[in-house]
Design a protein around this motif. Structure first.
Motif, PDB file in Angstrom:
ATOM      1  N   GLU A 126       0.779  -0.719  -0.021  1.00 20.83           N
ATOM      2  CA  GLU A 126      -0.433   0.247   0.087  1.00 20.83           C
ATOM      3  C   GLU A 126       1.390   0.764  -0.062  1.00 20.83           C
ATOM      4  OE1 GLU A 126      -2.763   2.200   3.751  1.00 20.83           O
ATOM      5  OE2 GLU A 126      -2.467   0.710   3.201  1.00 20.83           O
ATOM      6  N   ARG A 167      -2.769 -10.695   4.365  1.00 20.47           N
ATOM      7  CA  ARG A 167      -3.720 -11.191   4.908  1.00 20.47           C
ATOM      8  C   ARG A 167      -4.614 -12.830   4.431  1.00 20.47           C
ATOM      9  NH1 ARG A 167      -3.525  -7.557   7.622  1.00 20.47           N
ATOM     10  NH2 ARG A 167      -4.306  -5.711   8.493  1.00 20.47           N
ATOM     11  N   ARG A 171     -11.396  -3.084  -1.462  1.00 17.93           N
ATOM     12  CA  ARG A 171     -12.608  -1.980  -1.040  1.00 17.93           C
ATOM     13  C   ARG A 171     -11.827  -1.108   0.207  1.00 17.93           C
ATOM     14  NH1 ARG A 171     -17.204  -2.294  -2.132  1.00 17.93           N
ATOM     15  NH2 ARG A 171     -18.352  -3.976  -3.311  1.00 17.93           N
ATOM     16  N   ARG A 172     -10.641  -1.853   1.264  1.00 15.83           N
ATOM     17  CA  ARG A 172      -9.894  -0.784   2.008  1.00 15.83           C
ATOM     18  C   ARG A 172      -8.686   0.492   1.041  1.00 15.83           C
ATOM     19  NH1 ARG A 172      -5.444  -3.076   3.141  1.00 15.83           N
ATOM     20  NH2 ARG A 172      -4.970  -1.661   4.908  1.00 15.83           N
ATOM     21  N   ILE A 173      -8.387   0.013  -0.223  1.00 14.66           N
ATOM     22  CA  ILE A 173      -7.992   1.060  -0.753  1.00 14.66           C
ATOM     23  C   ILE A 173      -7.971   1.487  -2.484  1.00 14.66           C
ATOM     24  CG2 ILE A 173      -5.685   2.014   1.069  1.00 14.66           C
ATOM     25  CD1 ILE A 173      -4.648  -0.226  -0.479  1.00 14.66           C
ATOM     26  N   ALA A 224     -11.950  -7.694  -0.842  1.00 11.16           N
ATOM     27  CA  ALA A 224     -11.687  -6.669   0.335  1.00 11.16           C
ATOM     28  C   ALA A 224     -10.631  -6.363   0.147  1.00 11.16           C
ATOM     29  CB  ALA A 224     -11.469  -8.414   1.130  1.00 11.16           C
ATOM     30  N   CYS A 225      -9.497  -6.844  -0.476  1.00 10.42           N
ATOM     31  CA  CYS A 225      -8.117  -5.694  -0.423  1.00 10.42           C
ATOM     32  C   CYS A 225      -8.647  -4.085  -0.925  1.00 10.42           C
ATOM     33  CB  CYS A 225      -7.189  -6.610  -1.377  1.00 10.42           C
ATOM     34  SG  CYS A 225      -6.769  -8.323  -0.784  1.00 10.42           S
TER      35      CYS A 225
END
Length: 300
Positions: free
Chosen positions: A229, A242, A269-271, A266-267
């Motif tokens: 990230e 994760r 949606r975090r960033i 899911a990854c």
């Protein structure tokens, strides 16, 4: 001079930049692309409308601009990862979250399949893990044959074994995983032909690779998601590891690919601003469904 030599020369030149300068230039390039009519802007807008229909139009426009700025940044960051000394690259990883999950799987003697979506800076993921573990990575040959030697050399500087995505390469990857080693793959590409199933991704049924489930079934490896990230203000990167959604090794390809897409989603949606939304991920849908990029056409 061949196109491959010109490209390599440009990469080497860009590789002399600092991270801050590269990110500023990349962000400016992405901002320009976001303002001008073109394929990247159009595809990004379509994808964001599919993925985030609940967002007001103004917020989606903001996300579109942010996404293309981040894409511009990764374009100019990759030459740094390929050309800087390895230690200088590794120092860009400022934080690590979840490495205990990887170490635990390695200590248990199982192979580990690292799944790195096109999110953040995936090239730095590969370099980091190959500096700490014996690792192999799957790749597709570039369209410029003369560029392949350069690409595999810079990606393999820490001893990572670059494996072509053909039958022989996949057999090699399975063998390495069975021996308890680490392998990496980009799981969010739209496959062509065989080796796929339709599964939901951000609410839309899309063709999804079954390669991941086949590798897991044949090797017994542990799958893990990983993302590098981008931190703000050229501060470097946060490496995140994760666990995956259950069912990724299921013999039912729909169950397995659904778990894969959920894990990627899911990854993202975090960033979401750091995902490569200008890629036509939704172009392969079940036969007869509308092509979201060409509304006058149906998928075949």
């Amino acid at each position: 001079m061949s196109r491959a030599r010109i490209l390599i020369a440009l990469i080497k030149l860009t590789g002399k930049l600092s991270l801050r300068r590269a990110q500023r230039m990349g962000s400016a390039l992405g901002a320009l692309v976001a303002r001008l009519p073109g394929r990247a802007r159009t595809v990004t807008a379509v994808n964001l409308a599919i993925a985030f229909p609940e967002l007001p139009a103004a917020q989606r426009r903001e996300l579109l601009h942010a996404s293309l700025r981040h894409t511009g940044q990764v374009v100019l960051e990759i030459p740094l990862i390929w050309e800087w000394p390895v230690q200088r690259c590794l120092e860009l990883v400022r934080e690590i979250d979840g490495e205990d999950l990887l170490q635990q799987a390695v200590d248990n003697g199982k192979g580990v399949l690292l799944l790195a979506p096109h999110l953040g800076n995936w090239e730095l993921c590969g370099l980091y893990f190959s500096s700490r573990y014996r690792m192999a990575a799957l790749y597709s040959p570039p369209s410029l044959p003369d560029f392949e030697d350069y690409m595999t050399r810079v990606r393999g500087r820490m001893g990572s074994e670059l494996v072509r995505g053909d039958r022989r390469g996949l057999a090699r990857l399975i063998g390495l995983l069975r021996n308890g080693e680490v392998a990496g793959i980009l799981p969010d590409q739209s496959p062509r032909g065989a080796g796929s199933a339709y599964a939901p991704f951000f609410g839309m049924e899309v063709r999804t690779m079954t390669l991941v489930s086949r590798l897991l079934q044949k090797s017994g490896a542990t799958p893990l998601m990983t993302v590098c990230e981008r931190l703000p203000d050229a501060a470097g990167f946060r490496l995140v590891i994760r666990t995956c959604e259950a069912g990724m090794a299921d013999p039912d390809p729909v169950v397995a690919t659904t778990a894969l897409n959920r894990s990627v989603e899911a990854c993202v949606r975090r960033i979401p601003e750091q995902y490569q939304w200008e890629y036509k991920r939704f172009r392969h849908r079940p036969r007869g469904e509308a092509d979201p990029y060409r509304v006058d056409r149906s998928c075949r």
